[in-house]
Motif scaffolding. Structure first.
Motif, PDB file in Angstrom:
ATOM      1  N   TRP A 116     -57.787  -2.927  69.886  1.00  0.00           N
ATOM      2  CA  TRP A 116     -56.870  -2.932  68.754  1.00  0.00           C
ATOM      3  C   TRP A 116     -55.562  -2.237  69.093  1.00  0.00           C
ATOM      4  O   TRP A 116     -54.481  -2.727  68.752  1.00  0.00           O
ATOM      5  N   LEU A 117     -55.628  -1.082  69.760  1.00  0.00           N
ATOM      6  CA  LEU A 117     -54.412  -0.346  70.120  1.00  0.00           C
ATOM      7  C   LEU A 117     -53.492  -1.155  71.024  1.00  0.00           C
ATOM      8  O   LEU A 117     -52.272  -1.047  70.951  1.00  0.00           O
ATOM      9  N   ARG A 173     -58.468   9.573  65.113  1.00  0.00           N
ATOM     10  CA  ARG A 173     -57.925   8.851  63.965  1.00  0.00           C
ATOM     11  C   ARG A 173     -56.847   7.867  64.440  1.00  0.00           C
ATOM     12  O   ARG A 173     -56.006   8.207  65.264  1.00  0.00           O
ATOM     13  N   TYR A 174     -56.875   6.653  63.881  1.00  0.00           N
ATOM     14  CA  TYR A 174     -55.998   5.577  64.325  1.00  0.00           C
ATOM     15  C   TYR A 174     -55.041   5.197  63.196  1.00  0.00           C
ATOM     16  O   TYR A 174     -55.430   5.098  62.035  1.00  0.00           O
ATOM     17  N   GLY A 188     -46.884   6.647  59.004  1.00  0.00           N
ATOM     18  CA  GLY A 188     -48.185   6.176  59.428  1.00  0.00           C
ATOM     19  C   GLY A 188     -49.065   5.666  58.309  1.00  0.00           C
ATOM     20  O   GLY A 188     -49.090   6.200  57.211  1.00  0.00           O
ATOM     21  N   LEU A 189     -49.795   4.607  58.596  1.00  0.00           N
ATOM     22  CA  LEU A 189     -50.780   4.047  57.692  1.00  0.00           C
ATOM     23  C   LEU A 189     -52.140   4.225  58.359  1.00  0.00           C
ATOM     24  O   LEU A 189     -52.379   3.659  59.434  1.00  0.00           O
ATOM     25  N   ARG A 216     -46.227  -0.680  65.264  1.00  0.00           N
ATOM     26  CA  ARG A 216     -46.577   0.349  66.247  1.00  0.00           C
ATOM     27  C   ARG A 216     -47.956   0.892  65.901  1.00  0.00           C
ATOM     28  O   ARG A 216     -48.268   1.149  64.745  1.00  0.00           O
ATOM     29  N   ARG A 217     -48.805   1.085  66.909  1.00  0.00           N
ATOM     30  CA  ARG A 217     -50.157   1.613  66.716  1.00  0.00           C
ATOM     31  C   ARG A 217     -50.336   2.839  67.592  1.00  0.00           C
ATOM     32  O   ARG A 217     -49.871   2.865  68.728  1.00  0.00           O
ATOM     33  N   TRP A 218     -51.028   3.849  67.065  1.00  0.00           N
ATOM     34  CA  TRP A 218     -51.265   5.063  67.845  1.00  0.00           C
ATOM     35  C   TRP A 218     -52.538   5.745  67.411  1.00  0.00           C
ATOM     36  O   TRP A 218     -53.119   5.419  66.376  1.00  0.00           O
ATOM     37  N   VAL A 219     -52.967   6.689  68.244  1.00  0.00           N
ATOM     38  CA  VAL A 219     -54.184   7.454  67.991  1.00  0.00           C
ATOM     39  C   VAL A 219     -53.843   8.942  68.007  1.00  0.00           C
ATOM     40  O   VAL A 219     -52.995   9.377  68.782  1.00  0.00           O
TER      41      VAL A 219
END
Length: 132
Positions: free
Chosen positions: A73-74, A37-38, A26-27, A52-55
């Motif tokens: 954004w997600l 936090r995203y 994760g970045l 890939r994007r996550w929260v």
């Protein structure tokens, strides 16, 4: 409970596997006003050529806690996260409210099963339909 809840609960923050994946790949992109936090995949490409994007939710995992800017954004509606742009809400936009379904503060209209169980009186404008 600590590590025990990390292994077996998904509704209270992040599971152990999500934390491990986030630390490895994760970045950190940003944090919203509620403490969520995203992240996105540090490699830059994931499935379909998109990262890939996550929260990771702070506290109870409730998707309605994601503000509109981060939602966009997600879901790849916008490419720039809200932390990298200056966005000002329009005067007609309401502040974010969580989903209250299933809580004591949920909307319960008159006549509903969980409401007061009293239907409002009719005003005499009802006419039944006849098949004749």
């Amino acid at each position: 409970m600590g590590w025990f809840s990390d292994i077996f609960t998904w509704w209270n923050g992040a599971t152990l596997s999500t934390k491990l994946y986030t630390n490895a790949r994760g970045l950190f992109v940003g944090e919203d006003e509620q403490g969520n936090r995203y992240y996105q995949d540090a490699s830059g490409t994931g499935t379909a050529g998109k990262p890939r994007r996550w929260v990771i939710y702070k506290g109870y995992a409730e998707p309605s806690k994601v503000p509109p800017g981060w939602f966009g954004w997600l879901h790849y509606i916008v490419d720039t996260p809200p932390t990298e742009e200056t966005y000002h809400a329009r005067p007609w936009q309401k502040p974010h409210e969580p989903n209250l379904t299933g809580t004591p503060a949920a909307y319960r209209p008159q006549g509903s099963l969980v409401g007061e169980m009293r239907r409002p009186k009719g005003d005499g404008d009802y006419q039944p339909w006849n098949a004749e």
